[in-house]
Design an enzyme around this catalytic site. Structure first.
Site, PDB file in Angstrom:
ATOM      1  N   CYS A   2       0.840  -1.181   0.000  1.00  0.00           N
ATOM      2  CA  CYS A   2       0.000   0.000   0.000  1.00  0.00           C
ATOM      3  C   CYS A   2       0.877   1.233   0.000  1.00  0.00           C
ATOM      4  CB  CYS A   2      -0.831   0.017   1.287  1.00  0.00           C
ATOM      5  SG  CYS A   2      -1.594  -1.559   1.646  1.00  0.00           S
ATOM      6  N   ARG A  26       0.626   2.358  -5.837  1.00  0.00           N
ATOM      7  CA  ARG A  26       0.978   1.278  -4.914  1.00  0.00           C
ATOM      8  C   ARG A  26      -0.234   0.434  -4.519  1.00  0.00           C
ATOM      9  NH1 ARG A  26       5.987   2.693  -2.716  1.00  0.00           N
ATOM     10  NH2 ARG A  26       5.729   1.168  -1.072  1.00  0.00           N
ATOM     11  N   TRP A  72      -3.793  -1.981  -1.226  1.00  0.00           N
ATOM     12  CA  TRP A  72      -3.805  -3.098  -2.166  1.00  0.00           C
ATOM     13  C   TRP A  72      -3.910  -4.332  -1.273  1.00  0.00           C
ATOM     14  CZ3 TRP A  72      -0.609  -7.359  -3.466  1.00  0.00           C
ATOM     15  CH2 TRP A  72      -0.789  -7.879  -4.753  1.00  0.00           C
ATOM     16  N   ASN A  98       1.887  -0.171   5.654  1.00  0.00           N
ATOM     17  CA  ASN A  98       2.278  -0.758   4.375  1.00  0.00           C
ATOM     18  C   ASN A  98       3.211  -1.934   4.674  1.00  0.00           C
ATOM     19  OD1 ASN A  98       4.877   0.145   2.025  1.00  0.00           O
ATOM     20  ND2 ASN A  98       3.263  -1.341   1.754  1.00  0.00           N
ATOM     21  N   GLY A  99       2.848  -3.120   4.182  1.00  0.00           N
ATOM     22  CA  GLY A  99       3.699  -4.287   4.404  1.00  0.00           C
ATOM     23  C   GLY A  99       2.887  -5.471   4.876  1.00  0.00           C
ATOM     24  N   GLU A 468       6.645  -9.816 -23.184  1.00  0.00           N
ATOM     25  CA  GLU A 468       6.216  -8.480 -22.772  1.00  0.00           C
ATOM     26  C   GLU A 468       4.877  -8.123 -23.431  1.00  0.00           C
ATOM     27  OE1 GLU A 468       6.883  -6.680 -20.447  1.00  0.00           O
ATOM     28  OE2 GLU A 468       6.109  -4.701 -20.985  1.00  0.00           O
ATOM     29  N   LYS A 472       1.442  -7.391 -21.335  1.00  0.00           N
ATOM     30  CA  LYS A 472       0.641  -6.154 -21.495  1.00  0.00           C
ATOM     31  C   LYS A 472      -0.813  -6.498 -21.753  1.00  0.00           C
ATOM     32  CE  LYS A 472       2.709  -4.044 -20.155  1.00  0.00           C
ATOM     33  NZ  LYS A 472       3.941  -3.847 -19.560  1.00  0.00           N
ATOM     34  N   GLU A 475      -2.584  -8.086 -18.658  1.00  0.00           N
ATOM     35  CA  GLU A 475      -2.684  -7.112 -17.551  1.00  0.00           C
ATOM     36  C   GLU A 475      -3.889  -6.196 -17.715  1.00  0.00           C
ATOM     37  OE1 GLU A 475       1.300  -5.183 -15.697  1.00  0.00           O
ATOM     38  OE2 GLU A 475       1.244  -5.107 -17.858  1.00  0.00           O
ATOM     39  N   HIS A 491       5.371 -28.745 -28.744  1.00  0.00           N
ATOM     40  CA  HIS A 491       5.560 -29.655 -27.599  1.00  0.00           C
ATOM     41  C   HIS A 491       4.430 -29.527 -26.584  1.00  0.00           C
ATOM     42  CE1 HIS A 491       9.422 -30.834 -29.154  1.00  0.00           C
ATOM     43  NE2 HIS A 491       9.797 -29.574 -29.223  1.00  0.00           N
ATOM     44  N   LYS A 584       1.116  -0.767  -9.414  1.00  0.00           N
ATOM     45  CA  LYS A 584       2.296  -0.443 -10.225  1.00  0.00           C
ATOM     46  C   LYS A 584       3.580  -0.932  -9.570  1.00  0.00           C
ATOM     47  CE  LYS A 584       4.293   2.615 -13.396  1.00  0.00           C
ATOM     48  NZ  LYS A 584       4.315   1.528 -14.387  1.00  0.00           N
TER      49      LYS A 584
HETATM   50  C1  G6P Z   1       4.340  -4.959 -10.897  1.00  0.00           C
HETATM   51  C2  G6P Z   1       3.757  -4.170 -12.037  1.00  0.00           C
HETATM   52  C3  G6P Z   1       4.496  -4.509 -13.325  1.00  0.00           C
HETATM   53  C4  G6P Z   1       5.996  -4.249 -13.131  1.00  0.00           C
HETATM   54  C5  G6P Z   1       6.540  -5.045 -11.949  1.00  0.00           C
HETATM   55  C6  G6P Z   1       7.960  -4.656 -11.621  1.00  0.00           C
HETATM   56  O1  G6P Z   1       4.062  -6.300 -11.050  1.00  0.00           O
HETATM   57  O2  G6P Z   1       2.380  -4.444 -12.186  1.00  0.00           O
HETATM   58  O3  G6P Z   1       4.014  -3.696 -14.372  1.00  0.00           O
HETATM   59  O4  G6P Z   1       6.672  -4.592 -14.288  1.00  0.00           O
HETATM   60  O5  G6P Z   1       5.756  -4.765 -10.797  1.00  0.00           O
HETATM   61  O6  G6P Z   1       7.994  -3.321 -11.213  1.00  0.00           O
HETATM   62  P1  G6P Z   1       9.304  -2.479 -11.120  1.00  0.00           P
HETATM   63  O7  G6P Z   1       8.888  -1.156 -10.566  1.00  0.00           O
HETATM   64  O8  G6P Z   1      10.238  -3.214 -10.223  1.00  0.00           O
HETATM   65  O9  G6P Z   1       9.852  -2.369 -12.509  1.00  0.00           O
END
Ligand code: G6P
Length: 589
Positions: A2, A26, A72, A98-99, A468, A472, A475, A491, A584
């Site tokens: 959070c 966060r 979160w 937070n934690g 990647e 995307k 997500e 396979h 994020k």
């Molecule tokens: C979360 C986000 C991802 C991100 C990852 C690593 O899972 O949803 O989009 O790539 O964290 O985040 P960082 O800030 O370490 O690049």
């Protein structure tokens, strides 16, 4: 996991609510605020975003002391009861956390007569404080701090004084001071919007904030010093209309240039030739998008480096037995510089004598402070949860770092290194080109949104790009998606190919196009539709790519995939900037 904020100073309610918006990256499933008044503590909380809390707190009178939280969910589902702040039964202490408190069930047993109103671990702290309070708040805070296990940054206010207390271990805690007040916060960027100077609290610290300043103590009550510094002003949140993610994708060309420039201006690789020559192995460690960028650049660097280069997922690195010694260099990649798994991996590598090198978009974040060296990828603040421009910039910075190591080791000529540097300008131009006509992607997105699943395939460095692209899409659109090295399809995964399934085939390397062609035929003949990126195949719709230096091709091949994910999610009316169940920056292990 959070975001927390707290302050002593004028307009604390307004500033706290405004700061929580900044910390929404966060977590954003519920939020709350508590303030201190002469009559006692007052608080309000709700499910949903900070905008909901702002509405709910509209009638709240201003105060000079406030703490706030954006959540979160980890312990307990998303509901108002589980939102922070938590207040002790006697109304004397309010906390935000937070934690994760690993021993909260044991701690709860010490409070047999307390009625818990939530399913969270955090609530325990508020009740413990009230149980141990004997007339001195700091003593109570220290007594509770000593009992906590896990990761925590906890802000505490009480009816007994006009101070704020913060307890920190493993979760980030930034403390700030200015002429107008004192602040505590989960990140430097947010704190520096208010504070003239900030300090990062060490683990096992209690910070005491008053209107006069801040003091730091260890858990035994011994006073500690902290280093204050002036942090760079962070970018402000976008206020104009439109999706932040799309805006950030359109910033990619400009940020590729900024990344190249930033690398050169900061002096490039920090290792000496001697250090680079001594290396036996290089790890590229990160999570999510950051891991994909490491994985991508590892493939490219194997073309010009003569040592083991291994991408590793940070959460695996912490517990696995990868060899680390003085001859080991680890690039810790993280957009936010705050991801718990990546921080733990960095600590482990440092402990084992390896060299740690942060590659981050937030040089003032916890990772930058933990590592021996830092390179800022210079993508500019990124707010959309799905990372885009930071990925492209990570590729730029990492490619340059690894090329410079190779030059030191004499496995790459100075001329090729020069070609890479010049090639980056071509890459910026090519990315501008890709962004000028997005209509074909908008049209394809209309088709993709109807698919039951979308698979991404590629070989060599196209495979991490496929990962990647797939990340995307899942997500932000919530369509089931996976990525495979193209040769692996036969396979097992071929069993899933049928009508209604789409396959996105990455083919930036002409030398591998023939091999990809087999996979394309295999899936088309089973009813799936194929979209190729780069090389055109007769059975597939094609997204052509401009030609650039082969070591840099992946910086642009990901752009159509970022756009495809965006437009597909958009046409499904998803909340692209804040997708469900994500955050994020993931600040818990
Ligand atoms: C979360 C986000 C991802 C991100 C990852 C690593 O899972 O949803 O989009 O790539 O964290 O985040 P960082 O800030 O370490 O690049």
């Amino acid at each position: 996991m959070c975001g927390i904020f707290g302050m002593i100073g004028q307009n604390a309610v307004k500033t706290t609510l405004d700061s929580l918006r900044y910390l929404e990256y966060r977590g954003y499933d519920s939020a709350g605020i508590a303030v201190k008044r002469k009559e006692g503590l007052e608080w309000t909380k709700c499910m949903g975003r900070i905008s909901e809390l702002q509405k709910k707190a509209q009638g709240m009178a201003e105060s000079d002391i406030a703490i706030g939280h954006t959540r979160w969910a980890t312990h307990g589902r998303v509901c108002e009861q589980n939102a922070h702040p938590f207040v002790s039964e006697d109304g004397a202490f309010a906390i935000v956390h937070n934690g994760i408190l690993e021993n909260y069930l044991e701690l709860k047993k010490e409070l047999p007569n307390v009625h818990f109103s939530s399913q969270t671990d955090s609530e325990t702290v508020a009740h413990m404080l009230s149980a141990v309070y004997r007339g001195d708040v700091l003593e109570a805070v220290l007594a509770v701090a000593k009992k906590l296990q896990g990761s925590f940054a906890i802000a505490i206010m009480s009816v007994y004084d006009n101070k704020l207390y913060a307890v920190k271990n493993k979760s980030p805690l930034v403390v700030g001071v200015s002429r107008n007040g004192t602040y505590l916060c989960s990140d430097v960027g947010c704190a520096s919007r208010q504070a003239e100077q900030v300090a990062l609290a060490e683990d096992n610290t209690v910070a005491v904030l008053s209107d006069k300043g801040v003091r730091f103590f260890d858990f035994d009550g011994q006073e500690r010093r902290a280093k204050f510094f002036v942090a760079e002003q962070s970018a402000e949140l976008q206020t104009e209309e439109g999706d932040v993610m799309l805006k950030e994708i359109f910033e990619i060309p400009q940020k590729i240039r900024a990344s190249r420039q930033g690398y050169l201006q900061s002096g490039g690789l920090r290792l000496s030739d001697e250090e680079a020559r001594r290396l036996k192995r290089i790890y590229l460690v990160g999570c999510g998008t950051a891991y994909n960028s490491g994985s991508q650049v590892a493939c490219v660097a194997r073309n010009f480096l003569d040592i083991d280069i291994l991408p590793v997922i940070a959460s695996e690195f912490i517990y696995d037995n990868y060899p680390v010694g003085e001859d080991t260099l680890a690039f810790l990649i993280s957009q936010s510089g705050e991801t718990a798994d990546t921080l733990r991996a960095a600590e482990k590598i440092r402990h084992s004598g390896g060299i740690t090198y942060a590659v981050t978009n937030n040089a003032c974040g916890s990772l930058g402070f933990l590592c021996d060296y830092v390179s800022n990828v210079c993508a500019g603040a990124e707010f959309a949860v799905a990372s885009t421009k930071a990925y492209n910039c990570q590729l730029v910075t990492l490619t340059l770092l690894l090329a410079d190591i190779a030059v030191s080791r004499k496995t790459l000529s100075v001329q090729v290194r020069k070609d890479i540097l010049c090639g980056l300008e071509e890459v910026a131009v090519a990315s501008e080109q890709l962004l000028t006509d997005v209509y074909p992607l908008v049209r394809l997105a209309e088709e993709l949104k109807k698919c039951s699943a979308v698979f991404y395939i590629g070989r060599l460095s196209d495979y991490p790009t496929a990962c990647e692209g797939s990340l995307k899409l899942k997500e932000i659109s919530y369509i089931h998606s996976e990525a495979y090295p193209a040769g692996e399809l036969k396979h097992g995964t071929l069993a899933l190919m049928e009508e209604g399934v789409a396959v996105i085939a990455l083919a930036t390397d002409e030398a591998m196009a023939g091999k990809i062609a087999y996979s394309v035929t295999e899936v088309v003949s089973r009813g799936a539709r194929v979209i190729s990126v780069g090389h055109a195949f007769p059975e597939a719709e094609n997204i052509p790519l401009p030609k650039v230096h082969p070591y840099l091709a992946d910086i642009i091949s990901v752009i159509p995939l970022q756009l495809l994910a965006y437009y597909t999610a958009k046409s499904l009316s998803r909340d692209v900037d804040k997708p469900r169940n994500l955050a994020k920056s993931v600040t818990v292990e």
